[in-house]
Design a protein around this motif. Structure first.
Motif, PDB file in Angstrom:
ATOM      1  N   GLN A   7       0.846  -1.191   0.000  1.00 26.11           N
ATOM      2  CA  GLN A   7       0.000   0.000   0.000  1.00 26.11           C
ATOM      3  C   GLN A   7       0.883   1.242   0.000  1.00 26.11           C
ATOM      4  O   GLN A   7       1.924   1.274   0.654  1.00 26.11           O
ATOM      5  N   LEU A  25       2.440   6.949 -11.598  1.00 31.01           N
ATOM      6  CA  LEU A  25       1.840   5.618 -11.666  1.00 31.01           C
ATOM      7  C   LEU A  25       1.839   5.112 -13.107  1.00 31.01           C
ATOM      8  O   LEU A  25       2.141   3.949 -13.365  1.00 31.01           O
ATOM      9  N   ILE A  40      -6.852  -1.266 -13.038  1.00 26.07           N
ATOM     10  CA  ILE A  40      -6.829  -0.397 -11.863  1.00 26.07           C
ATOM     11  C   ILE A  40      -8.235   0.152 -11.640  1.00 26.07           C
ATOM     12  O   ILE A  40      -8.818   0.756 -12.538  1.00 26.07           O
ATOM     13  N   LEU A  42     -10.443   2.878  -9.824  1.00 30.41           N
ATOM     14  CA  LEU A  42     -10.300   4.205  -9.236  1.00 30.41           C
ATOM     15  C   LEU A  42     -11.546   4.512  -8.417  1.00 30.41           C
ATOM     16  O   LEU A  42     -12.641   4.573  -8.972  1.00 30.41           O
ATOM     17  N   LYS A  50     -10.574  11.663  -9.878  1.00 28.15           N
ATOM     18  CA  LYS A  50     -10.260  10.418 -10.592  1.00 28.15           C
ATOM     19  C   LYS A  50      -9.861  10.683 -12.046  1.00 28.15           C
ATOM     20  O   LYS A  50      -8.882  10.129 -12.542  1.00 28.15           O
ATOM     21  N   THR A 132      -6.029  -1.045  -6.562  1.00 29.01           N
ATOM     22  CA  THR A 132      -7.162  -0.153  -6.296  1.00 29.01           C
ATOM     23  C   THR A 132      -6.575   1.176  -5.886  1.00 29.01           C
ATOM     24  O   THR A 132      -5.536   1.245  -5.222  1.00 29.01           O
ATOM     25  N   LEU A 133      -7.232   2.213  -6.307  1.00 27.23           N
ATOM     26  CA  LEU A 133      -6.807   3.568  -6.014  1.00 27.23           C
ATOM     27  C   LEU A 133      -7.990   4.280  -5.396  1.00 27.23           C
ATOM     28  O   LEU A 133      -9.107   4.161  -5.886  1.00 27.23           O
ATOM     29  N   LEU A 144      -4.416  10.165  -1.439  1.00 24.05           N
ATOM     30  CA  LEU A 144      -4.350   9.077  -2.408  1.00 24.05           C
ATOM     31  C   LEU A 144      -3.904   7.818  -1.683  1.00 24.05           C
ATOM     32  O   LEU A 144      -2.910   7.834  -0.957  1.00 24.05           O
ATOM     33  N   LEU A 146      -3.101   3.841  -2.707  1.00 25.47           N
ATOM     34  CA  LEU A 146      -2.961   2.804  -3.731  1.00 25.47           C
ATOM     35  C   LEU A 146      -2.725   1.482  -3.027  1.00 25.47           C
ATOM     36  O   LEU A 146      -1.899   1.415  -2.124  1.00 25.47           O
TER      37      LEU A 146
END
Length: 161
Positions: A7, A25, A40, A42, A50, A132-133, A144, A146
């Motif tokens: 993470q 990213l 991914i 968002l 996003k 996952t973001l 943020l 991630l």
């Protein structure tokens, strides 16, 4: 041995920082080769950034034009020399089954990066994400988070640290 999800958490002060984080990213995804493809998800409320983040990801691949949220078309494809980036916005999706009718499975695969906003509306049809973001408003900026959910996702996050 089960993989520990990696993470990364970062504070983004403004729109410029959000685009820059997306670009970082995007470069990490591009450098990982996308041999199997990456997905991914968002997450974040309306207006959390996003699409702004997605603009940064696309910039890493060489896109210099405008990036609008594909709210009505559901997906906006971006073709690059060796890779494809698909930007999905499922906000207006009525039923996950609609994704089957548009041949959504063809978008996920080798050489592709799929950025999916409002992924929960495609539950049961979308593949599992590699990352996952989550973007959340925090003061004047954004938080943020991630999280890697696959080995490919872990490889991307390792390049960010």
């Amino acid at each position: 041995m089960a993989m520990q999800p990696a993470q990364v958490t970062q504070f983004l002060a403004d729109e410029v920082a959000t685009v820059a984080a997306g670009e970082q990213l995007g470069k990490a995804c591009k450098d990982s080769g996308l041999s199997e493809g990456l997905v991914i998800f968002l997450g974040g409320q309306l207006g959390a950034g996003k699409t702004t983040f997605s603009r940064g990801v696309l910039r890493a691949f060489g896109h210099r034009g405008a990036v609008k949220s594909p709210t009505y078309t559901l997906v906006e494809p971006y073709e690059f020399t060796e890779q494809r980036v698909y930007h999905f916005d499922l906000y207006r999706l009525g039923d996950a089954e609609e994704l089957e009718y548009m041949g959504v499975r063809d978008y996920f695969g080798p050489g592709s990066l799929s950025l999916v906003e409002w992924s929960e509306r495609g539950t049961g049809v979308l593949p599992e994400p590699d990352l996952t973001l989550s973007l959340s408003l925090e003061g004047e900026g954004r938080r943020l988070v991630l999280e890697a959910l696959s080995e490919a996702g872990n490889q991307v996050l390792a390049q960010l640290q």
